[in-house]
Design an enzyme around this catalytic site. Structure first.
Site, mmCIF file in Angstrom:
data_model
loop_
_atom_site.group_PDB
_atom_site.id
_atom_site.type_symbol
_atom_site.label_atom_id
_atom_site.label_comp_id
_atom_site.label_asym_id
_atom_site.label_seq_id
_atom_site.Cartn_x
_atom_site.Cartn_y
_atom_site.Cartn_z
ATOM 1 N N ASP A 291 21.011 2.257 6.130
ATOM 2 C CA ASP A 291 20.037 2.237 7.214
ATOM 3 C C ASP A 291 19.284 3.569 7.181
ATOM 4 O O ASP A 291 19.649 4.501 6.460
ATOM 5 C CB ASP A 291 20.694 1.978 8.578
ATOM 6 C CG ASP A 291 19.683 1.413 9.582
ATOM 7 O OD1 ASP A 291 18.465 1.494 9.302
ATOM 8 O OD2 ASP A 291 20.090 0.899 10.638
HETATM 9 C C1 BGC Z 1 16.998 0.253 12.000
HETATM 10 C C2 BGC Z 1 16.992 -0.842 10.958
HETATM 11 C C3 BGC Z 1 15.640 -0.946 10.306
HETATM 12 C C4 BGC Z 1 15.292 0.406 9.727
HETATM 13 C C5 BGC Z 1 13.989 0.407 8.959
HETATM 14 C C6 BGC Z 1 16.405 1.544 11.487
HETATM 15 O O1 BGC Z 1 16.157 2.430 12.517
HETATM 16 O O2 BGC Z 1 18.316 0.473 12.432
HETATM 17 O O3 BGC Z 1 17.358 -2.059 11.551
HETATM 18 O O4 BGC Z 1 15.668 -1.936 9.317
HETATM 19 O O5 BGC Z 1 15.201 1.333 10.778
HETATM 20 O O6 BGC Z 1 12.910 0.262 9.785
#
Ligand code: BGC
Length: 764
Positions: free
Chosen positions: A298
């Site tokens: 993530d």
């Molecule tokens: C979130 C993810 C997301 C990623 C990319 C993160 O802050 O937890 O779910 O896919 O950002 O945008």
């Protein structure tokens, strides 16, 4: 450069001849999404790998953000120089066919490796055509709708040059305080699994190689929804059985449906942050489930291992993550910056890096990027395929089915428009951005039909529609009350639109209260006191505690955030063009103090009983929810026969059919979500009081009756026993069927014979 020449040159460099029409693996995946071995692909991937320097390998594992990719702390955006230097394997948040083509051209013509980059984005509930938020869509209990909306999202996203979506979010949660509850399918692992598989099928289409398919990502692996206190990113404490029975099943369903990517979660479980959790990534995903897709971190998840306190050294956390099985470093830039040193110092075998690079290259191959790095995207195609009349019409159907009628005393709904003055009150009624909901990708507020606009569309010249905001959503401002009260006095009926704006239920948007925010509760009470027939339309991304409304306001519609067709769908239901059919995918508590409250709880040794003092309950509030899981009314009524079993006794290894006859006992055509629940009455470990094991939608004309049959397989009756094996035990099971988790007809099934072991490998 023409794509065929590019592929041919790569093949030539690799000393191989790749067949341009090589079959996509996604289409061939067997049971667990494991591609049948494609020797040619593996040879090609190995030969590309053999040409890469260590830095270029790590570049393949590195994801940079583009201009639209900021979803956490500020991180560096990549530019042309990074692409040319081979530092970029994939991008997050580069939007539009023009931008993606431009960067791809750099990668395939100006970098030494000529390897195409992957473009990823959060295409969660639509790209430009925004559909209901996932929690809403789960309320449709309709996997076909979930698959079709994902398909349209994939077509629009792929036309804009995206290859990879960070969806579906398949986190089960019992935490309405958690802002991200809006992104998932709610509290139930069975419903969550069915929806997860449908979304994967929709995003990935028939084949990943198809120019209009997106690679799906099941996220966030795992337990993210169990954040303590509902505070995003917080620690979780999940017992092993609960992990495997509640939180892991939707991931397994996504893997079985062929999901080629999974994202690690920010949380730790039992002291081990998920970005370093070898036991679960390697152990469960790769060993137990034989999954061989790519595991993406993530946003800054690898860097956060420093804050978790696993090490003070970024090279060490990079090594830990790679070794645990994380393949792609989203924006931490630790793999690229620090891991080469670890390899050269002998602290990390290069074979670990190579395995991750192989998976990334294989993905690029499966997506067909070595054949056409642009996958046919162009601005013309983008325009032609985006926000079409058909996708808008699907958005309306999906929105209609996602609406849940929570209460309807004395048939307050549906309303008649003709000759009536309707007062619409509430700031959210005209908040187009909130209609879209969070994670709206390329969605635009101007595309959304607000509740006010939807009501105006429906009423037309037949009646009068008045509007007052009454009060803002969050601020303590009562200055608009007088106008709103005046409006209500002038009206024949009032539609109060209250709840949360879209940014109140989102990442990092957690609440300690589930009451209506701001002064909206006071507004509701003031308007109700005017004495006109009043209908409440809720807009929110989490369960709200609305006990006062639930016992006073005669009709309440849960409309969540429904996307571009929000207002039209709400009006369809308000005026009865559509008979509501959604059911709650999550329990609504009476007060935040009841959390965690969920339908599939254990019985305890002293089950809740209001008449007995020494039972599991509260002295200041009932133990029951405000609205239970599976609840949702209709403008008609349905009656259920007692369930009938194909046989009352069966062996532990056998399947049994459960049949029930559902009758439309009211006076309107309507759709009902028929639900099947099971309880293992006595087991070697305790079992939940009920668990959803089947559901289906039926449409019935007044008076019409329809038999519905569910098959109960051993898989559906299994659990993890004292040895942590997956088993079905002999004994009795309560079989329950009905239209909500609390309105059920039951019968008993008896399983005989020996314990049936479905999987003898103990979970760990
Ligand atoms: C979130 C993810 C997301 C990623 C990319 C993160 O802050 O937890 O779910 O896919 O950002 O945008």
């Amino acid at each position: 450069m023409p794509s065929t020449r590019h592929a041919a040159r790569l093949a030539q460099q690799a000393g191989l001849c790749i067949a341009m029409g090589a079959t996509a693996l996604g289409a061939q995946s067997s049971g667990y999404g494991l591609p049948q071995t494609d020797a040619r692909m593996n040879r090609f991937v190995d030969s590309v790998l053999a040409r890469l320097t260590l830095e270029e390998k790590l570049g393949q594992l590195t994801q940079y953000r583009g201009p639209w990719g900021l979803t956490g702390p500020q991180t560096r955006e990549a530019g042309a120089a990074d692409i040319k230097a081979g530092r970029v394997g994939s991008f997050l948040g580069v939007r539009g066919a023009a931008a993606t083509r431009e960067l791809q051209t750099l990668a395939v013509t100006q970098s030494r490796t000529r390897i195409p980059v992957l473009f990823a984005d959060d295409i969660v509930h639509g790209w430009r055509t925004i559909f209901p938020v996932p929690l809403a869509e789960a309320a449709s209990f309709n996997p076909e709708i979930a698959e079709r909306t994902a398909r349209v999202a994939a077509v629009e996203g792929a036309a804009a040059g995206i290859h990879w979506t960070f969806a579906p979010m398949v986190d089960i949660t019992r935490e309405p305080r958690w802002g991200r509850i809006v992104e998932g399918a709610g509290e139930d692992p069975y419903l969550g699994s069915i929806i997860a598989a449908a979304k994967v099928r929709g995003f990935q289409g028939r084949s990943l190689r198809d120019s209009l398919s997106l690679m799906a990502t099941a996220k966030h692996f795992v337990g993210y929804g169990a954040a303590e206190g509902g505070r995003d990113y917080n620690t979780t404490d999940i017992p092993l059985r609960t992990l495997h029975e509640m939180y892991l099943p939707p991931f397994e369903a996504a893997v079985k449906a062929g999901a080629r990517s999974i994202m690690a979660a920010f949380n730790e479980i039992d002291g081990v942050p998920m970005h370093a959790n070898k036991r679960l990534i390697d152990g469960v995903l790769r060993d137990r489930w034989r999954w061989d897709g790519i595991l993406v971190s993530d946003y800054t998840g690898i860097m956060e291992l420093l804050q978790h306190g696993l090490s003070a050294d970024s090279a060490a956390v990079g090594r830990l993550a790679l070794d645990a099985g994380v393949d792609v470093d989203m924006v931490s830039n630790i793999f690229y910056k620090d891991v080469a040193r670890e390899v050269r110092a002998g602290r990390l075998p290069v074979a670990v890096v190579d395995s991750a690079v192989r998976r990334v290259l294989r993905t690029k191959y499966e997506l067909g990027l070595f054949t056409d790095p642009y996958k046919g995207s162009s601005t013309a195609r983008e325009q032609a395929l985006t926000l079409t009349a058909e996708s808008r019409s699907l958005a309306r159907t999906a929105a209609q089915q996602s609406i849940v009628l929570l209460r309807n005393e004395r048939n307050t709904l549906p309303l008649t428009a003709a000759g009536k003055t309707i007062a619409v009150i509430g700031a959210l009624a005209s908040d187009a951005r909130s209609s879209l909901g969070g994670w709206a990708a390329a969605g635009r507020a101007e595309d959304a039909v607000t509740v006010l606009a939807g009501i105006r569309n429906a009423v037309g010249s037949r009646g009068r529609v008045l509007y007052a905001a009454g009060a803002p959503v969050e601020e303590q401002d009562t200055s608009g009350f007088a106008d709103a009260v005046q409006l209500a006095r002038e009206a024949d009926v009032v539609v109060l639109v209250v709840g949360e704006h879209q940014d109140m239920s989102a990442e990092a948007r957690n609440r300690s209260s589930l009451d209506l925010p701001g002064v909206q509760q006071q507004l509701v009470e003031r308007i109700y006191a005017v004495g006109k027939p009043t209908v409440a339309v809720l807009m929110n991304g989490r369960p709200l505690s609305i006990p006062w409304m639930a016992s006073n306001v005669p009709a309440i519609i849960e409309s969540w955030y429904l996307g571009v067709e929000h207002g039209n769908a709400v009006a369809d239901v308000l005026f009865g063009t559509v008979n509501p059919s959604g059911k709650l995918p999550v329990t609504f508590p009476r007060t935040v103090g009841q959390i965690p409250i969920y339908y599939n709880h254990k019985n305890t040794g002293r089950p809740s009983d209001a008449k007995e003092r020494y039972t599991s309950q509260y002295i200041d509030v009932p133990f029951t929810p405000l609205y239970p899981f599976g609840h949702g009314l209709s403008y008609t009524t349905f009656s259920y026969s007692a369930p009938i079993l194909s046989r009352a006794k069966a062996g532990t290894h056998e399947s049994v059919d459960v049949s029930v006859t559902v009758t439309n006992s009211g006076s309107r055509t309507g759709e009902e979500v028929v639900q099947l629940y099971v309880r293992d009455d006595a087991g070697s470990v305790t079992r939940p009081v009920k668990e959803l094991k089947g559901f289906t939608r039926v449409s019935l004309a007044p008076g019409e009756r329809r038999p519905v049959t569910f098959r109960l397989t051993p898989e559906l009756l299994a659990f993890y026993d004292l040895q942590y094996r997956k088993v079905v035990e002999p004994g009795t099971f309560s079989i329950m069927v009905g239209g909500s988790s609390e309105q059920l007809q039951r019968t008993t099934l008896e399983l005989t014979g020996r314990v049936h072991v479905l999987d003898a490998r103990p979970i760990r």
